[in-house]
Scaffold this motif. Structure first.
Motif, PDB file in Angstrom:
ATOM      1  N   ASN A 280      -9.698  -4.775   0.872  1.00  0.00           N
ATOM      2  CA  ASN A 280      -8.442  -5.531   0.887  1.00  0.00           C
ATOM      3  C   ASN A 280      -7.243  -4.598   1.019  1.00  0.00           C
ATOM      4  N   GLN A 281      -7.295  -3.674   1.963  1.00  0.00           N
ATOM      5  CA  GLN A 281      -6.201  -2.732   2.190  1.00  0.00           C
ATOM      6  C   GLN A 281      -5.280  -3.231   3.305  1.00  0.00           C
ATOM      7  N   ASP A 282      -3.986  -2.937   3.193  1.00  0.00           N
ATOM      8  CA  ASP A 282      -3.047  -3.354   4.226  1.00  0.00           C
ATOM      9  C   ASP A 282      -2.946  -2.340   5.369  1.00  0.00           C
ATOM     10  N   TYR A 283      -3.864  -1.390   5.394  1.00  0.00           N
ATOM     11  CA  TYR A 283      -3.891  -0.341   6.423  1.00  0.00           C
ATOM     12  C   TYR A 283      -4.672  -0.850   7.640  1.00  0.00           C
ATOM     13  N   PRO A 284      -4.197  -0.580   8.869  1.00  0.00           N
ATOM     14  CA  PRO A 284      -4.798  -1.214  10.048  1.00  0.00           C
ATOM     15  C   PRO A 284      -6.079  -0.579  10.595  1.00  0.00           C
ATOM     16  N   HIS A 285      -6.409   0.654  10.205  1.00  0.00           N
ATOM     17  CA  HIS A 285      -7.494   1.349  10.901  1.00  0.00           C
ATOM     18  C   HIS A 285      -8.366   2.121   9.908  1.00  0.00           C
ATOM     19  N   TYR A 286      -9.312   1.453   9.289  1.00  0.00           N
ATOM     20  CA  TYR A 286     -10.184   2.120   8.326  1.00  0.00           C
ATOM     21  C   TYR A 286     -11.547   1.442   8.257  1.00  0.00           C
ATOM     22  N   THR A 287     -12.525   2.193   7.760  1.00  0.00           N
ATOM     23  CA  THR A 287     -13.878   1.685   7.556  1.00  0.00           C
ATOM     24  C   THR A 287     -14.304   2.009   6.127  1.00  0.00           C
ATOM     25  N   VAL A 288     -14.932   1.045   5.471  1.00  0.00           N
ATOM     26  CA  VAL A 288     -15.465   1.268   4.124  1.00  0.00           C
ATOM     27  C   VAL A 288     -16.931   1.672   4.246  1.00  0.00           C
ATOM     28  N   TYR A 289     -17.255   2.826   3.683  1.00  0.00           N
ATOM     29  CA  TYR A 289     -18.639   3.282   3.638  1.00  0.00           C
ATOM     30  C   TYR A 289     -19.103   3.224   2.189  1.00  0.00           C
ATOM     31  N   ILE A 290     -20.136   2.427   1.932  1.00  0.00           N
ATOM     32  CA  ILE A 290     -20.701   2.376   0.587  1.00  0.00           C
ATOM     33  C   ILE A 290     -21.784   3.442   0.503  1.00  0.00           C
ATOM     34  N   LEU A 291     -21.536   4.460  -0.306  1.00  0.00           N
ATOM     35  CA  LEU A 291     -22.485   5.562  -0.466  1.00  0.00           C
ATOM     36  C   LEU A 291     -23.404   5.217  -1.635  1.00  0.00           C
ATOM     37  N   ASP A 292     -24.538   4.605  -1.308  1.00  0.00           N
ATOM     38  CA  ASP A 292     -25.396   4.019  -2.327  1.00  0.00           C
ATOM     39  C   ASP A 292     -26.535   4.962  -2.709  1.00  0.00           C
TER      40      ASP A 292
ATOM     41  N   ASP B 282     -14.433   5.433  -6.962  1.00  0.00           N
ATOM     42  CA  ASP B 282     -15.582   5.308  -7.858  1.00  0.00           C
ATOM     43  C   ASP B 282     -16.028   3.849  -7.934  1.00  0.00           C
ATOM     44  N   ALA B 283     -17.223   3.644  -8.469  1.00  0.00           N
ATOM     45  CA  ALA B 283     -17.825   2.313  -8.488  1.00  0.00           C
ATOM     46  C   ALA B 283     -17.029   1.299  -9.297  1.00  0.00           C
ATOM     47  N   ASP B 284     -16.263   1.762 -10.300  1.00  0.00           N
ATOM     48  CA  ASP B 284     -15.522   0.839 -11.171  1.00  0.00           C
ATOM     49  C   ASP B 284     -14.026   0.816 -10.858  1.00  0.00           C
ATOM     50  N   GLU B 285     -13.622   1.403  -9.759  1.00  0.00           N
ATOM     51  CA  GLU B 285     -12.205   1.604  -9.483  1.00  0.00           C
ATOM     52  C   GLU B 285     -11.588   0.435  -8.712  1.00  0.00           C
ATOM     53  N   ILE B 286     -10.406   0.016  -9.129  1.00  0.00           N
ATOM     54  CA  ILE B 286      -9.657  -1.030  -8.432  1.00  0.00           C
ATOM     55  C   ILE B 286      -8.477  -0.375  -7.722  1.00  0.00           C
ATOM     56  N   LEU B 287      -8.489  -0.429  -6.396  1.00  0.00           N
ATOM     57  CA  LEU B 287      -7.414   0.170  -5.603  1.00  0.00           C
ATOM     58  C   LEU B 287      -6.325  -0.850  -5.324  1.00  0.00           C
ATOM     59  N   PRO B 288      -5.054  -0.447  -5.341  1.00  0.00           N
ATOM     60  CA  PRO B 288      -3.984  -1.359  -4.921  1.00  0.00           C
ATOM     61  C   PRO B 288      -4.046  -1.552  -3.411  1.00  0.00           C
ATOM     62  N   VAL B 289      -3.482  -2.642  -2.903  1.00  0.00           N
ATOM     63  CA  VAL B 289      -3.585  -2.951  -1.472  1.00  0.00           C
ATOM     64  C   VAL B 289      -2.875  -1.913  -0.602  1.00  0.00           C
ATOM     65  N   ASN B 290      -1.903  -1.212  -1.163  1.00  0.00           N
ATOM     66  CA  ASN B 290      -1.156  -0.226  -0.371  1.00  0.00           C
ATOM     67  C   ASN B 290      -1.673   1.196  -0.571  1.00  0.00           C
ATOM     68  N   PHE B 291      -2.847   1.328  -1.149  1.00  0.00           N
ATOM     69  CA  PHE B 291      -3.390   2.652  -1.446  1.00  0.00           C
ATOM     70  C   PHE B 291      -3.461   3.535  -0.201  1.00  0.00           C
ATOM     71  N   LEU B 292      -4.073   3.040   0.865  1.00  0.00           N
ATOM     72  CA  LEU B 292      -4.223   3.849   2.073  1.00  0.00           C
ATOM     73  C   LEU B 292      -2.900   4.056   2.801  1.00  0.00           C
ATOM     74  N   SER B 293      -2.125   3.004   2.938  1.00  0.00           N
ATOM     75  CA  SER B 293      -0.883   3.123   3.701  1.00  0.00           C
ATOM     76  C   SER B 293       0.079   4.127   3.068  1.00  0.00           C
ATOM     77  N   LYS B 294       0.151   4.159   1.751  1.00  0.00           N
ATOM     78  CA  LYS B 294       1.067   5.088   1.077  1.00  0.00           C
ATOM     79  C   LYS B 294       0.551   6.520   1.066  1.00  0.00           C
ATOM     80  N   THR B 295      -0.741   6.703   0.833  1.00  0.00           N
ATOM     81  CA  THR B 295      -1.271   8.060   0.775  1.00  0.00           C
ATOM     82  C   THR B 295      -1.360   8.691   2.163  1.00  0.00           C
ATOM     83  N   VAL B 296      -1.699   7.907   3.172  1.00  0.00           N
ATOM     84  CA  VAL B 296      -1.755   8.446   4.538  1.00  0.00           C
ATOM     85  C   VAL B 296      -0.366   8.878   4.995  1.00  0.00           C
TER      86      VAL B 296
END
Length: 246
Positions: A59-71, A125-139
């Motif tokens: 649920n990120q507001d960033y336009p170009h990303y892929t989520v990889y679940i490292l299981d 991390d597995a228990d982490e809740i990211l804010p929706v602007n996490f990627l847009s602000k850090t990038v």
């Protein structure tokens, strides 16, 4: 006597942090994206998959990303939960597994990073809740400064936890993030703390991957600092994390 000296040391840091925050009126870097390079968001799990956390990654507001679940899970029920979640987002989520657990989290990350091509990667991390602007602000911070090897987001204890022990642990951790970490941008050494951060892929390549040690995060931060890169603590991007319930 040593305990008293350590207590006074911590009081001195808090007092200086109050001056730094309230009197010095430090400006937080505010940048907007001009480009949106591809980002890999690595969600790490080992028999502890949390749907709410994984959802925050999708649920990120960033336009170009892929989520990889490292299981790294060994539990079949955990693997099933991961696969069912990934099937809901076929164009966004990919699952990466390996045949062993060599080097644990460091090995899990290195294995995945050897397979992806994105310029930047984030770790959750597995228990982490990211804010929706996490990627847009850090990038935005990373794009503005080529010498920045990683951007470490702020954290707080998950306010929805019901465990009395977890709430007690969270109080101490919240103090650390709120008062100790912001000072490091100007004084001292910004550490990568293992999760809730965006990292530069070529830094990972230059040091030969994450060190296969318990504190692979600190090892990474030290090694890229030796190459002239630095970290930045993003105070206004706040993630939530859980603590032990028992």
């Amino acid at each position: 006597n040593i305990a008293w000296l350590y207590g006074l040391y911590n009081i001195a840091i808090i007092l200086f942090a109050v001056y730094y925050k309230l009197i010095k009126k430090k400006n937080i870097i505010q940048l907007s994206l001009t480009t949106a390079p591809p980002v890999a968001l690595l969600y790490t799990t080992c028999n502890d998959f949390e749907k709410a956390s994984a959802l925050s990654c999708t649920n990120q507001d960033y336009p170009h990303y892929t989520v990889y679940i490292l299981d790294d899970s060994s539990n079949e029920e955990s693997k099933k939960q991961v696969d069912e979640f990934a099937s809901l987002y076929p164009n966004l989520v990919s699952v990466i597994r390996r045949c062993n657990r060599h080097a644990y989290k460091a090995g899990n990350l290195n294995n995945a990073l050897g397979q992806i091509k994105e310029k930047y990667f984030a770790i959750a991390d597995a228990d982490e809740i990211l804010p929706v602007n996490f990627l847009s602000k850090t990038v935005a911070v990373m794009e503005a400064d080529e010498s920045c090897g990683f951007v470490q987001a702020n954290h707080r204890a998950n306010p929805n936890t019901k465990s009395k022990l977890a709430k007690s642990l969270g109080t101490g951790i919240d103090i650390h993030w709120e008062w100790y970490q912001p000072l490091r941008n100007e004084y001292g050494f910004v550490m990568f703390l293992g999760h809730g951060a965006l990292l530069r892929k070529d830094c990972w390549e230059k040091i030969g991957g994450f060190p296969e040690i318990v504190s692979e995060d600190l090892g990474f931060a030290i090694r890229i600092r030796e190459l002239g890169y630095r970290g930045y603590f993003q105070e206004d991007v706040i993630c939530y994390e859980d603590f032990l319930e028992t």
